[in-house]
Write a protein that holds these residues in place. Structure first.
Motif, PDB file in Angstrom:
ATOM      1  N   UNK A 150     -43.894  57.979  36.316  1.00  0.00           N
ATOM      2  CA  UNK A 150     -43.622  56.620  36.743  1.00  0.00           C
ATOM      3  C   UNK A 150     -42.448  56.557  37.691  1.00  0.00           C
ATOM      4  N   UNK A 151     -41.699  55.462  37.613  1.00  0.00           N
ATOM      5  CA  UNK A 151     -40.604  55.198  38.537  1.00  0.00           C
ATOM      6  C   UNK A 151     -39.470  54.559  37.753  1.00  0.00           C
ATOM      7  N   UNK A 177     -33.772  51.769  34.250  1.00  0.00           N
ATOM      8  CA  UNK A 177     -34.859  50.807  34.009  1.00  0.00           C
ATOM      9  C   UNK A 177     -36.144  51.541  34.370  1.00  0.00           C
ATOM     10  N   UNK A 178     -36.877  51.983  33.379  1.00  0.00           N
ATOM     11  CA  UNK A 178     -38.047  52.818  33.609  1.00  0.00           C
ATOM     12  C   UNK A 178     -39.315  51.982  33.664  1.00  0.00           C
ATOM     13  N   UNK A 179     -40.125  52.278  34.664  1.00  0.00           N
ATOM     14  CA  UNK A 179     -41.467  51.704  34.796  1.00  0.00           C
ATOM     15  C   UNK A 179     -42.423  52.851  34.486  1.00  0.00           C
ATOM     16  N   UNK A 219     -26.298  54.223  42.610  1.00  0.00           N
ATOM     17  CA  UNK A 219     -27.602  53.694  42.213  1.00  0.00           C
ATOM     18  C   UNK A 219     -28.699  54.404  43.006  1.00  0.00           C
ATOM     19  N   UNK A 220     -29.880  54.451  42.403  1.00  0.00           N
ATOM     20  CA  UNK A 220     -31.004  55.096  43.062  1.00  0.00           C
ATOM     21  C   UNK A 220     -32.326  54.715  42.420  1.00  0.00           C
ATOM     22  N   UNK A 221     -33.405  55.115  43.066  1.00  0.00           N
ATOM     23  CA  UNK A 221     -34.759  54.934  42.544  1.00  0.00           C
ATOM     24  C   UNK A 221     -35.413  56.307  42.494  1.00  0.00           C
ATOM     25  N   UNK A 222     -35.900  56.682  41.322  1.00  0.00           N
ATOM     26  CA  UNK A 222     -36.428  58.034  41.084  1.00  0.00           C
ATOM     27  C   UNK A 222     -37.881  57.950  40.648  1.00  0.00           C
ATOM     28  N   UNK A 224     -45.960  57.789  44.211  1.00  0.00           N
ATOM     29  CA  UNK A 224     -45.163  56.572  44.088  1.00  0.00           C
ATOM     30  C   UNK A 224     -44.560  56.219  45.433  1.00  0.00           C
ATOM     31  N   UNK A 225     -44.663  54.953  45.802  1.00  0.00           N
ATOM     32  CA  UNK A 225     -44.144  54.467  47.081  1.00  0.00           C
ATOM     33  C   UNK A 225     -43.189  53.311  46.850  1.00  0.00           C
TER      34      UNK A 225
END
Length: 355
Positions: A109-110, A140-142, A233-236, A248-249
Motif C-alpha cells: 500500500x501507501x 498514516x497507512x493506506x 515528512x514523506x510518502x512511501x 502506486x502513483x
C-alpha cells in the motif's frame, strides 16, 4: 637511478576518487527537483528515492514499479520542528493533502509518514512501507495487504501507526464503500491541531468534496513525542517479493506547517454518515464551548443594556429637575395682619337751620 611508473598509481588514485564520489553522492535523481518544481500540484523542495520517478509527462510520480520487489519514497527536503523558537509553549500544527491511486494487487500500500533526520539516507524499502528497524515515526497507512503479524483485519483499511506497524487506530474502508487498490484516484487530508492534540484523517474520491467527518481521529501529543528534533515528512509505497503486480502513483501533494490553532469544520458533512468516536467527543466539546460563549455573550449584553438604561434614567432625572418649578404653599398667620384705629366724624347739619 630508480624509475617510477605512473601506471602503478593510476588505479589506486581512481579507486579513491570513485569511493569519494560514492560516499558523497545522494541516492536521488537530479531531474526530480526540476520536474516537480514545474508542476503546480506538488509543493517545492521534493526529492525522489528508491524506484520513485516522475512519469506521465511530469504529471505524477510513480512510487513503485509494476513488478516486485519495489519501493519508492517521495521526500520533502525541508524539516520542521513542533516547537517554535521564540515560543516553546506554543507547539506547531500541520496540514497536508495528497491524491493517489493504487493498481489491483496485494502490495503493502501507501503511507504518509513523519520520520526523523537521516531516514532518507538509509531508505532501502525493507519491510512494509520501508520502516523495518525504525522505532521513531508516525505513519498514516493506506494498507492493501492483510498482515496477521501486525493485527490487520482486512486488506482495505487506513491505520495510524505510532513507532510500530501495529496500528493504534484503524478504519475499515469497505464499510465506507471505498477501495484503495482498484486504480481509482483518491484524495486524503491529514490534519494535526496542537492545541487539542488531535490528529484527523479524511479520505474521499478525487471529485468529491472534503468530508466533514474524519475517518480516523486520534489524540496524541506530537510535541512530547518529537521534542525539539527535526521532523521530515514523506510518502512511501512498497511491494515485497511476495506481492503480485501492483503500482502506486501520487498525483499531487501539499504540506504546510502553521502555528495558529485552526480546524476546518466549514464543509458539509460526509454523506456516508461515518462519525468517529474521538471526533464526536471533540465536536461535543466544541459545541459545549460554543454554548458557553453564547451564554456569556447574552449575560454581557444584558448587563450592558441595564447599565445603559440606568445611565439614561439618571441623565433624564437631572434634566427634568432643572426645568421644573415647584409651587410654594404659604399659610396665613396672625402676624400677617395689622389693625389700625379709624376715627369717623359725622357733622350735624341741623345747626344751620336754627340760625
Amino acid at each position: 637511478m630508480a624509475t617510477f611508473s605512473i601506471q602503478n598509481y593510476t588505479f589506486p588514485f581512481n579507486l579513491q576518487i570513485f569511493i569519494f564520489l560514492f560516499l558523497t553522492a545522494k541516492p536521488i535523481s537530479s531531474f526530480s527537483h526540476q520536474a516537480l518544481d514545474n508542476n503546480p500540484s506538488f509543493g517545492p523542495h521534493i526529492s525522489l528515492f528508491g524506484d520513485a520517478r516522475v512519469d506521465g509527462g511530469s504529471s505524477y510520480v510513480q512510487l513503485t514499479r509494476s513488478h516486485a520487489p519495489s519501493s519508492g519514497l517521495l521526500f520533502l527536503d525541508e524539516p520542521f520542528k513542533f516547537t517554535k523558537e521564540r515560543n516553546v509553549g506554543r507547539p506547531m500544527s500541520f496540514s497536508t493533502e495528497f491524491s493517489f491511486s493504487m493498481s489491483p494487487g496485494n502490495g503493502d500500500g501507501l503511507a504518509f509518514v513523519l520520520i526523523p533526520n537521516g531516514f532518507h539516507t538509509r531508505f532501502q524499502g525493507q519491510g512494509p512501507f520501508g520502516l523495518f528497524g525504525e522505532n521513531m515515526f508516525l505513519g498514516i497507512e493506506f494498507d492493501t495487504k492483510k498482515d496477521d503479524k501486525v493485527g490487520d483485519f482486512n486488506a482495505n483499511h487506513v491505520g495510524i501507526d505510532v513507532r510500530s506497524l501495529e496500528s493504534v487506530k484503524v478504519s475499515n474502508l469497505s464499510s465506507l464503500n471505498l477501495v484503495l487498490n482498484n486504480g481509482e484516484v483518491l484524495k486524503s487530508w491529514v490534519d494535526y491541531d496542537s492545541s487539542s492534540k488531535l490528529l484527523q484523517v479524511r479520505l474521499s474520491k478525487l471529485d468529491d468534496k472534503r468530508p466533514f467527518n474524519p475517518i480516523l481521529a486520534y489524540h496524541i501529543d506530537l510535541l512530547e513525542m518529537w521534542g525539539n528534533e527535526d521532523v521530515f515528512v514523506g510518502i512511501i509505497s512498497t511491494a515485497n517479493e511476495e506481492s503480485s503486480q501492483s503500482s502506486s502513483n501520487v498525483y499531487s501533494w501539499r504540506f504546510r506547517v502553521r502555528d495558529v490553532s485552526s480546524l476546518t469544520h466549514s464543509l458539509p458533512a460526509d454523506p456516508r454518515g461515518y462519525v468517529d468516536k474521538d471526533s464526536q467527543e471533540f465536536r461535543a466539546e466544541s459545541r459545549k464551548l460554543c454554548a458557553l460563549t453564547i451564554l456569556a455573550g447574552l449575560i454581557f449584553a444584558t448587563v450592558c443594556g441595564a447599565l445603559f438604561a440606568f445611565v439614561m434614567l439618571f441623565i433624564w432625572a437631572i434634566l427634568v429637575s432643572r426645568h421644573t418649578v415647584f409651587p410654594v404653599e404659604c399659610q396665613a398667620g396672625r402676624e400677617d395682619f395689622r389693625y389700625e384705629k379709624v376715627n369717623v366724624i359725622v357733622k350735624n347739619e341741623d345747626h344751620g337751620d336754627k340760625d
